[in-house]
Design an enzyme around this catalytic site. Structure first.
Site, PDB file in Angstrom:
ATOM      1  CG  ASP A 183      -2.027  -0.996   1.157  1.00  0.00           C
ATOM      2  OD1 ASP A 183      -2.347  -1.444   0.043  1.00  0.00           O
ATOM      3  OD2 ASP A 183      -2.590  -1.330   2.215  1.00  0.00           O
TER       4      ASP A 183
ATOM      5  CE1 TYR B  11       4.453  -6.815   3.245  1.00  0.00           C
ATOM      6  CE2 TYR B  11       3.934  -9.160   3.221  1.00  0.00           C
ATOM      7  CZ  TYR B  11       3.922  -7.917   2.604  1.00  0.00           C
ATOM      8  OH  TYR B  11       3.394  -7.794   1.343  1.00  0.00           O
TER       9      TYR B  11
END
Length: 304
Positions: free
Chosen positions: A66, A130
């Site tokens: 994002d 992540y």
């Protein structure tokens, strides 16, 4: 009907690893049309124009991130069709050429591999990891080093109950329906995922924090590994674990939230800020073997 391509031209497919600071971008995916916003992919494809491929080069991104999210190492595949008589680029030359033509300083191509024509950067990935960075001991945002802004989530709390966070993270491990941690707009047909690792640990001291500040500021690292994730799953899991660390939730409640499969519950709608999140690595099976066995020359080692 002919393809319209020059006779004897050869198409080569490559996997490229690249990194970026996401602050200036509307995510990694290209923004098409006349909009002013741009994604990392826009700049990569603009740089690829300098390769003079017969057909326009399109990057197929492994992992969408994002706006504001960073990547230590994302990946994409691309096809390059050189003119007749011109050999395919070596991975080293391709890496150098892309970096030469890149027009944004917050993006860098790390390395490239020649891969088979049926390789797919998204579907061939075996693991994605992540990293989420937290900072405690920062009552006001303007007290955070300017070099750390947009690179961590600065919490006003002085401390976190890390043991409770680790217990809560343990409930998330394994194969589950993660609907409770999925944001609306996910393209996935199934919300079942296997979380292989969820860790909470003290992060390394920031080299950008002055000694007199380091006494009150502490950094923490959350890492999550899976073959794939749902839309905003990592940021929503992070928000829940932070709530546990702050004493707002208990580890048992995290287990109940997971089992509820309800993304609209009282606590599930919280999403950690994008600027603390980094895509750390994308891994593929037998990557070095492709370079050694299928193509002339040895591919560079993949150290992520």
């Amino acid at each position: 009907m002919g393809s319209g391509l020059p006779v004897g031209s050869v198409r080569a497919r490559y996997l490229v690893y690249f990194q970026y600071l996401g602050t200036d971008f509307n995510g990694v995916a290209a923004v098409r049309g006349a909009q002013r916003a741009a994604g990392v992919q826009n700049y990569l494809e603009e740089a690829a124009e300098g390769l003079k491929s017969v057909l326009p080069v399109k990057f197929t991104i492994s992992s969408r991130t994002d706006a504001g999210v960073h990547a230590l190492s994302n990946a994409a595949h691309l096809d390059i069709q050189r003119r007749s008589g011109q050999p395919p680029f070596s991975p080293e030359v391709l890496t150098q050429a892309l970096n030469t033509h890149l027009r944004h300083p917050a993006i860098r191509v790390l390395k490239a591999f020649r891969v088979p024509s049926d390789f797919h950067a998204r579907y061939s990935a075996t693991s994605r990891t992540y990293l989420y960075r937290l900072a405690t001991g920062c009552p006001q945002y303007d007290q955070l080093s300017v070099f750390e802004r947009n690179r961590c989530w600065a919490l006003r709390a002085d401390c976190l109950d890390v043991v409770a966070m680790q217990e809560a993270a343990h409930h998330l491990l394994g194969t589950h329906d993660f609907s409770a941690f999925q944001s609306a707009g996910s393209p996935s047909s199934s919300s079942v995922r296997t979380l292989r690792r969820a860790s909470v640990s003290p992060g390394p001291a920031s080299p950008f924090v002055l000694p007199q500040e380091s006494r009150r500021l502490r950094f923490w690292s959350l890492e999550f590994e899976s073959q794939s994730f749902l839309y905003r799953q990592v940021r929503r899991m992070t928000a829940i674990l932070v709530a546990v660390g702050l004493g707002t939730l208990t580890p048992a409640q995290v287990k109940a939230i997971l089992e509820s499969r309800d993304p609209l519950g009282r606590h599930q709608t919280h999403v950690a800020p994008a600027h603390g999140l980094f895509l750390k690595s994308v891994l593929y099976r037998d990557l070095e073997d492709w370079g050694e066995k299928r193509w002339p020359g040895k591919a560079p080692a993949c150290t992520l």
